[in-house]
Design a protein around this motif. Sequence first.
Motif, PDB file in Angstrom:
ATOM      1  N   MET A 124       0.823  -1.190   0.000  1.00  0.00           N
ATOM      2  CA  MET A 124       0.000   0.000   0.000  1.00  0.00           C
ATOM      3  C   MET A 124       0.871   1.259   0.000  1.00  0.00           C
ATOM      4  O   MET A 124       0.556   2.229  -0.673  1.00  0.00           O
ATOM      5  CB  MET A 124      -0.937  -0.041   1.214  1.00  0.00           C
ATOM      6  N   ALA A 125       1.960   1.237   0.769  1.00  0.00           N
ATOM      7  CA  ALA A 125       2.851   2.401   0.839  1.00  0.00           C
ATOM      8  C   ALA A 125       3.447   2.704  -0.529  1.00  0.00           C
ATOM      9  O   ALA A 125       3.581   3.871  -0.912  1.00  0.00           O
ATOM     10  CB  ALA A 125       3.952   2.156   1.862  1.00  0.00           C
ATOM     11  N   ARG A 126       3.786   1.653  -1.279  1.00  0.00           N
ATOM     12  CA  ARG A 126       4.344   1.845  -2.624  1.00  0.00           C
ATOM     13  C   ARG A 126       3.317   2.505  -3.538  1.00  0.00           C
ATOM     14  O   ARG A 126       3.630   3.394  -4.324  1.00  0.00           O
ATOM     15  CB  ARG A 126       4.791   0.505  -3.199  1.00  0.00           C
ATOM     16  N   MET A 127       2.060   2.068  -3.449  1.00  0.00           N
ATOM     17  CA  MET A 127       1.001   2.645  -4.275  1.00  0.00           C
ATOM     18  C   MET A 127       0.779   4.112  -3.902  1.00  0.00           C
ATOM     19  O   MET A 127       0.604   4.962  -4.783  1.00  0.00           O
ATOM     20  CB  MET A 127      -0.294   1.850  -4.114  1.00  0.00           C
ATOM     21  N   CYS A 128       0.776   4.431  -2.627  1.00  0.00           N
ATOM     22  CA  CYS A 128       0.609   5.828  -2.189  1.00  0.00           C
ATOM     23  C   CYS A 128       1.738   6.688  -2.721  1.00  0.00           C
ATOM     24  O   CYS A 128       1.506   7.807  -3.188  1.00  0.00           O
ATOM     25  CB  CYS A 128       0.557   5.906  -0.663  1.00  0.00           C
TER      26      CYS A 128
END
Length: 147
Positions: free
Chosen positions: A1-5
């Motif tokens: 999720m952090a990568r997508m954000c």
Amino acid sequence: MARMCKLYKVPAQPTIPHLTKMTMDDVPSACALLKSHLDQCLLAVEFTEEEFVHWFIPRDDVISSYVVKKTHEDGKEEVTDMISYYHLHSSIIGHPKHSHLRAAYSFYNVATSVELVDLMRDALVLAKGEGMDVFNALEQMQNESFF
């Protein structure tokens, strides 16, 4: 999720030079630009300058409009591009943390000197800067080119 954000994070500043909030001085040129753009459509609203002022001059929590201006050799400025979106806020019922959703809805956008994708990217930046939570656009008026 952090990568997508990180991948989809909206930049902090617009990238298009000379992008400014629309003022009354911009109305004649911006109205003419929109009229020229809408002339390409089979069915479109024909705004008088008075109506244009009512619908497009920025008002807090109602409508946001921005223009890109080109200065000619004689010193006259011409609006070459415009972004507009209206604000529609909703109440969130029963959520422990959030009570309101601030939504921006794409209104009329015209790109002649920059790509529409770049103009709409800056619309996202500007809307985020105004505290919007979401930015909505319908699949009409060339919007499919940036979805």
